[in-house]
Design an enzyme around this catalytic site. Structure first.
Site, PDB file in Angstrom:
ATOM      1  N   LYS A  36       6.952   0.280  29.983  1.00 58.38           N
ATOM      2  CA  LYS A  36       8.006  -0.949  30.458  1.00 58.38           C
ATOM      3  C   LYS A  36       7.128  -2.340  30.622  1.00 58.38           C
ATOM      4  O   LYS A  36       7.670  -3.070  29.959  1.00 58.38           O
ATOM      5  CB  LYS A  36       8.283  -0.560  31.838  1.00 58.38           C
ATOM      6  N   THR A  37       6.085  -2.331  31.082  1.00 59.73           N
ATOM      7  CA  THR A  37       5.416  -3.619  31.259  1.00 59.73           C
ATOM      8  C   THR A  37       5.013  -4.154  29.831  1.00 59.73           C
ATOM      9  O   THR A  37       5.277  -5.407  29.567  1.00 59.73           O
ATOM     10  CB  THR A  37       3.936  -3.289  31.854  1.00 59.73           C
ATOM     11  N   ASP A 234      11.979  -7.692  36.748  1.00 65.09           N
ATOM     12  CA  ASP A 234      11.250  -6.257  36.943  1.00 65.09           C
ATOM     13  C   ASP A 234      11.668  -5.552  38.087  1.00 65.09           C
ATOM     14  O   ASP A 234      12.147  -6.005  39.171  1.00 65.09           O
ATOM     15  CB  ASP A 234       9.909  -6.538  36.867  1.00 65.09           C
ATOM     16  N   GLU A 235      11.491  -4.264  38.015  1.00 60.33           N
ATOM     17  CA  GLU A 235      11.833  -3.155  39.039  1.00 60.33           C
ATOM     18  C   GLU A 235      13.333  -3.454  39.829  1.00 60.33           C
ATOM     19  O   GLU A 235      13.584  -3.634  40.733  1.00 60.33           O
ATOM     20  CB  GLU A 235      10.840  -3.345  40.199  1.00 60.33           C
ATOM     21  N   GLN A 265      13.661   5.927  40.163  1.00 62.20           N
ATOM     22  CA  GLN A 265      12.504   5.510  40.938  1.00 62.20           C
ATOM     23  C   GLN A 265      13.008   4.473  42.289  1.00 62.20           C
ATOM     24  O   GLN A 265      12.154   3.640  42.784  1.00 62.20           O
ATOM     25  CB  GLN A 265      11.629   4.776  40.136  1.00 62.20           C
ATOM     26  N   ARG A 623       3.508  10.504  38.673  1.00 59.97           N
ATOM     27  CA  ARG A 623       2.243   9.596  38.564  1.00 59.97           C
ATOM     28  C   ARG A 623       1.292  10.403  37.871  1.00 59.97           C
ATOM     29  O   ARG A 623       0.068   9.709  37.588  1.00 59.97           O
ATOM     30  CB  ARG A 623       1.639   9.550  40.147  1.00 59.97           C
TER      31      ARG A 623
END
Length: 699
Positions: A36-37, A234-235, A265, A623
Site C-alpha cells: 500500500k505505502t 491513508d488508512e 483492518q 502481521r
DNA sequence: AGACCCAGGTTTTTT
DNA sequence: ACCTGGGTCT
C-alpha cells in the site's frame, strides 16, 4: 515504457492501476501486506513527474506522525529531497493546526491559542464537575471526557442533543450507565466554554473548528480547494465523520481524491472511526473507481489462508480475494497452556527454540496481546530467560507529571489565558498561593475578561492578596514578565531559556523534595532534561523556531519516545497490543490469550462489537511473515481471581489442516475443561502448581 | 500540606 | 492484583 512513468516499474497490474488512475475519486482497497505505502508514494511521484501538479498542490494525509514521516522519506527517495519536502504530507491534526494558526481569529480565538492535551482536558472536566452538584459523586470525569470526544468527532454538539432527547423521551428505556447522557450537554457546553476562555483547543477541536471555519467562510475553503489538486488519505477505514466531512469539502472542486485503506483492518470504531466511510465510498463519491490490491507480499500461504478464513465470517465487509505467491510455510502452532504464567514461560522456551532452529534474531519476534496488562507475565518470563525485549505502549512521555509541569510553564508563557496550565504551575514549586487566592483571582478574571496573569497582577495591586501569598504572587509574576519577552523575541536560544527557567524555579530540588527516593527523583530529572533536549532538537530542525512551534509539535507528537523504542526494537522481542501492531510485520508472531473474554474481549461481546474484534484478530494474524504461534490458557488470572477460560471462537474459524494443536497443560486441567463451570471445586494453588510443573516440559 | 486508608474500577490509542 | 482518587486525620 515509452509514455508511462518510470514510477510504475516493478508494480503488479492492480498497483499500476492505482498509480495511474489519477483523475476523479479512487478507492484503493489494500489488503494486508499488499504494498500500500508503495502505491501511495509512487502515485505522488507519478503525479509530480507527469507535471499534473506541483508537489505543493498535493496533500497526503495520514493518521500518525510516524506514517507521515515514513511516507515523506519514501517520496523523497523517488523525487528528491527538495521536491519531496514540498508535498504537503501530514496528519489530519497537524494539517488542521496549520490552517487554524492562520485563520483562527475568524472563530473568535486568539492567534496564540494553545492545545489542550488529554491531561488538560481531564483537568477541565474535573473542575466542571466540581461546579455541578452531585455529578462528581455519581460519575467519573473520564466517562464524560470520552463521550464528549466521541460526540465532537461524530458531528458536533447536535449529536449530543439528539442522544439526550432520546433519553428523556424514554427515561425507563435508558440503561443506568447511560443516565449520564442527561448531564452531557451541560457538561459539554461548560467544557467548551472553559476551553474558549483558556484560548485553548483540544484535539477534536483542531478538526471540527476547521470544518466550522470552512463552512462559515467559503472563500477560505475555496483557497484550499483550489490549491490542492490531488488529495490522498491513508488508512481511510479509520476516519471519523468529521474527517470525512473535511475531506469531502476539500475535494469538492477537483474531485481528485484517492483514499487507501482496508475495511478488514478497521479496529478503531470505539474511538469514533466509521467503517461506513470506506464501505460507502462509491455512494459518497459518484463515479468512483475501486481498485483492489489483493496480492500479499508478506505472509506464507498458510498464514494468509487462516486469516482469510477467519475474516470471511464477517458480514459487514467488502469481499476481496487476497492471495500470495509465497510458499506454503509451516502450520500454525496452537499451544494450550495451564495459565498466564505458564503461557509466558512456554513462550520464552519456545521462542528460544524457534530462534535457534530458524537462525532468527530476537527482533524477528513479536508477542501480541489484547490488553496491556498481559505484558507483565511475559516481561518476567523473558527476563528470567535472558531474552531481550521491548514493551511498546504504556504512559506517554508528554503525559508524565514532571514533563507536563515544564510544558505547562511554557504554555502559560505562550498563552497567558491557558487556565489549566496556569493552575498547574502557579503554586509549583510552592509559593504559598492556595485556593483562597486563586478563587479571588479567578472571579476577578471572569468579571473583567482578563488573562490570569493580568488578574493576578491586578489582585496584587488592589491588595486582594494577603499573607504569605503576597510574596509568592510577586515572585511568580516577575518570572512571567521576565521570560515572556525573552522567549518571544527569539534572540536567545529556546533550549537555553528553558534550561534557565528550570533552574530558576529550582525544579530539581522540587523533584528531590517530592520524590519517594533520590533514585526516583533522578529518573524524573532525566525526563526534564529530555524536554530540554527535545527543545534543542526542535530548534535544530525548524526553519524558524518559536515557542509556539515547539509546543505545537510536542502536543501533536506525544510519541517522542518512539524513536528510541524503534531503536531498541531492533535488538529485542517486541511486546505490544494487537492494536499497536497494525501496520507492522514480523517473521514470527506469538498471539497470546486466545480465549473468550480476551479475544474477543468481554466488553466488546457485551457491546455487540464482535466483528471489530474479529478484524483485530485478523490484523494480528496478518502481521506474521513466516509463522504464527497461538497461545491459549485454560485458566487465567483476571483482576486477581483465577478464572477458567474457554477457547476463543476465532480459533475454530481457522481450518484444522492449517493448525497444529499441542496440549502443554496438565491433564486434569484439560479434563476439567469439559464442563468449565461445573468442574469439581479445586484449590486454585493445586492446578497452578500442576501447570507449572508441566510447564518445564514445554518445547 | 502531606500521610494514610478505603472504595471502585479494570480494552484497545492517536492526536 | 493493582492502581487511582477522594476523604480524613495529623
Amino acid at each position: 515504457m515509452a509514455q508511462t512513468s518510470k514510477y510504475i516499474q516493478g508494480l503488479n497490474p492492480a498497483q499500476r492501476d492505482a498509480v495511474l488512475q489519477t483523475g476523479g475519486p479512487v478507492l484503493v482497497l489494500a489488503g494486508a501486506g499488499s504494498g500500500k505505502t508503495r502505491v501511495v508514494t509512487q502515485r505522488i511521484a507519478h503525479i509530480v513527474s507527469k507535471k499534473l501538479a506541483e508537489p505543493s498542490e498535493i496533500l497526503a494525509v495520514t493518521f500518525t506522525n510516524k506514517a507521515a514521516g515514513e511516507m515523506r522519506e519514501r517520496v523523497s527517495k523517488l523525487i528528491g529531497k527538495k521536491l519531496g519536502s514540498e508535498v504537503v504530507l501530514s496528519t489530519f491534526h497537524s494539517f488542521c493546526l496549520q490552517v487554524l494558526r492562520q485563520h483562527i481569529e475568524h472563530l473568535g480565538f486568539r492567534k496564540n491559542f494553545t492545545i489542550a492535551g488529554e491531561g488538560d482536558a481531564h483537568t477541565i472536566i474535573r473542575r466542571v464537575l466540581d461546579d455541578l452538584d452531585g455529578v462528581r459523586e455519581s460519575f467519573s470525569p473520564g466517562a464524560f471526557r470520552a463521550q464528549i470526544s466521541l460526540a465532537k468527532g461524530a458531528n458536533g454538539p447536535a449529536d449530543i442533543a439528539r442522544d439526550v432527547t432520546d433519553a428523556e423521551a424514554d427515561p425507563d428505556g435508558v440503561a443506568l450507565q447511560d443516565k449520564y447522557l442527561v448531564w452531557l450537554p451541560e457538561i459539554s457546553e461548560r467544557y467548551q466554554s472553559a476551553l474558549r476562555a483558556a484560548n485553548a483547543l483540544d484535539f477534536d477541536d483542531l478538526l471540527s473548528y476547521v470544518l466550522k471555519l470552512w463552512d462559515e467562510h467559503p472563500r477560505i475553503l475555496a483557497r484550499y480547494q483550489k490549491r490542492f489538486k490531488y488529495v490522498m488519505v491513508d488508512e481511510y477505514q479509520d476516519t471519523n465523520p468529521v474527517q470525512y466531512a473535511l475531506v469531502r469539502r476539500l475535494v469538492a472542486k477537483h474531485e481528485n481524491l484517492c483514499v487507501v485503506g482496508d475495511d478488514d483492518q478497521s479496529v478503531y470504531g470505539w474511538r469514533g472511526a466509521d467503517v461506513r466511510n470506506i464501505l460507502d465510498f462509491e455512494k459518497d463519491f459518484s463515479g468512483a473507481k475501486i481498485i483492489t490490491l489483493g496480492q500479499n507480499y508478506r505472509s506464507t500461504k498458510t498464514i494468509l489462508a487462516a486469516a482469510n478464513a477467519v475474516i470471511a465470517h464477517n458480514k459487514e465487509r467488502r469481499i476481496k480475494k487476497t492471495f500470495t505467491q509465497l510458499k506454503e510455510g509451516r502450520a500454525i502452532d496452537w499451544m494450550v497452556v495451564g495459565d498466564d504464567e505458564h503461557e509466558a514461560k512456554l513462550a520464552a522456551a519456545w521462542l528460544k527454540n524457534v530462534r535457534e532452529k530458524a537462525t532468527a534474531r530476537y527482533s524477528d519476534f513479536a508477542v501480541l496481546y489484547r490488553s496491556n496488562n498481559q505484558s507483565r507475565a511475559f516481561e518476567i518470563a523473558f527476563r528470567n530467560a535472558q531474552i531481550p525485549y521491548v514493551v511498546i505502549g504504556g504512559q506517554e512521555f508528554f503525559e508524565r507529571a514532571e514533563v507536563r509541569d515544564i510544558i505547562a510553564y511554557l504554555k502559560v508563557l505562550a498563552n497567558p489565558r491557558d487556565e489549566p496550565s496556569f493552575l498547574r504551575v502557579v503554586n509549583m514549586p510552592r509559593r504559598g498561593i492556595g485556593d483562597k487566592t486563586l478563587h479571588a483571582v479567578h472571579d476577578l478574571c471572569r468579571e473583567q475578561g482578563l488573562p490570569f496573569a493580568k488578574g493576578l497582577a491586578l489582585a496584587l495591586k488592589e491588595g486582594r492578596v494577603s499573607g504569605p501569598a503576597e510574596h509568592g504572587v510577586g515572585e511568580f509574576l516577575a518570572l512571567l514578565t521576565e521570560f515572556r519577552p525573552r522567549l518571544r523575541d527569539g534572540r536567545e536560544g529556546l533550549a537555553d531559556l528553558v534550561g534557565e527557567l528550570v533552574q530558576r524555579i529550582a525544579y530539581k530540588a522540587e523533584l528531590e523534595r517530592t520524590s519517594k527516593s533520590l533514585e526516583h527523583a533522578g529518573l524524573r530529572w532525566e525526563n526534564v532534561e529530555a524536554v530540554i533536549q527535545a527543545v534543542e532538537a526542535y530548534e535544530q530542525s525548524a526553519a524558524n523556531p518559536t515557542l509556539h512551534g515547539f509546543l505545537d509539535e510536542s502536543s501533536l507528537n506525544s510519541d517522542a519516545d518512539r524513536s528510541s523504542k524503534d531503536e531498541r526494537r531492533k535488538t529485542g522481542v517486541t511486546l505490544m497490543t494487537m492494536h499497536s501492531a497494525k501496520g507492522l510485520e514480523f517473521p514470527f508472531v506469538f498471539i497470546a490469550g486466545c480465549e473468550e473474554g480476551l479475544v474477543p474481549h468481554e466488553r466488546s461481546v457485551r457491546d455487540g462489537a464482535i466483528e471489530e474484534e474479529r478484524r483485530l484478530f485478523y490484523v494480528a494474524l496478518t502481521r506474521a511473515k513466516r509463522h504464527i504461534t497461538l497461545f491459549e490458557a485454560l485458566s487465567r488470572n483476571r483482576h486477581g481471581r483465577e478464572k477458567m477460560c474457554e477457547t476463543s471462537r476465532f480459533l475454530s474459524e481457522i481450518p484444522e489442516n492449517l493448525i497444529n494443536k499441542r496440549i502443554h497443560a496438565a491433564k486434569d486441567m484439560v479434563e476439567a475443561r469439559v464442563q468449565p463451570n461445573k468442574g469439581q471445586p479445586r484449590p486454585r494453588k493445586t492446578s497452578r502448581r500442576a501447570a507449572k510443573a508441566q510447564g518445564k516440559l514445554g518445547a
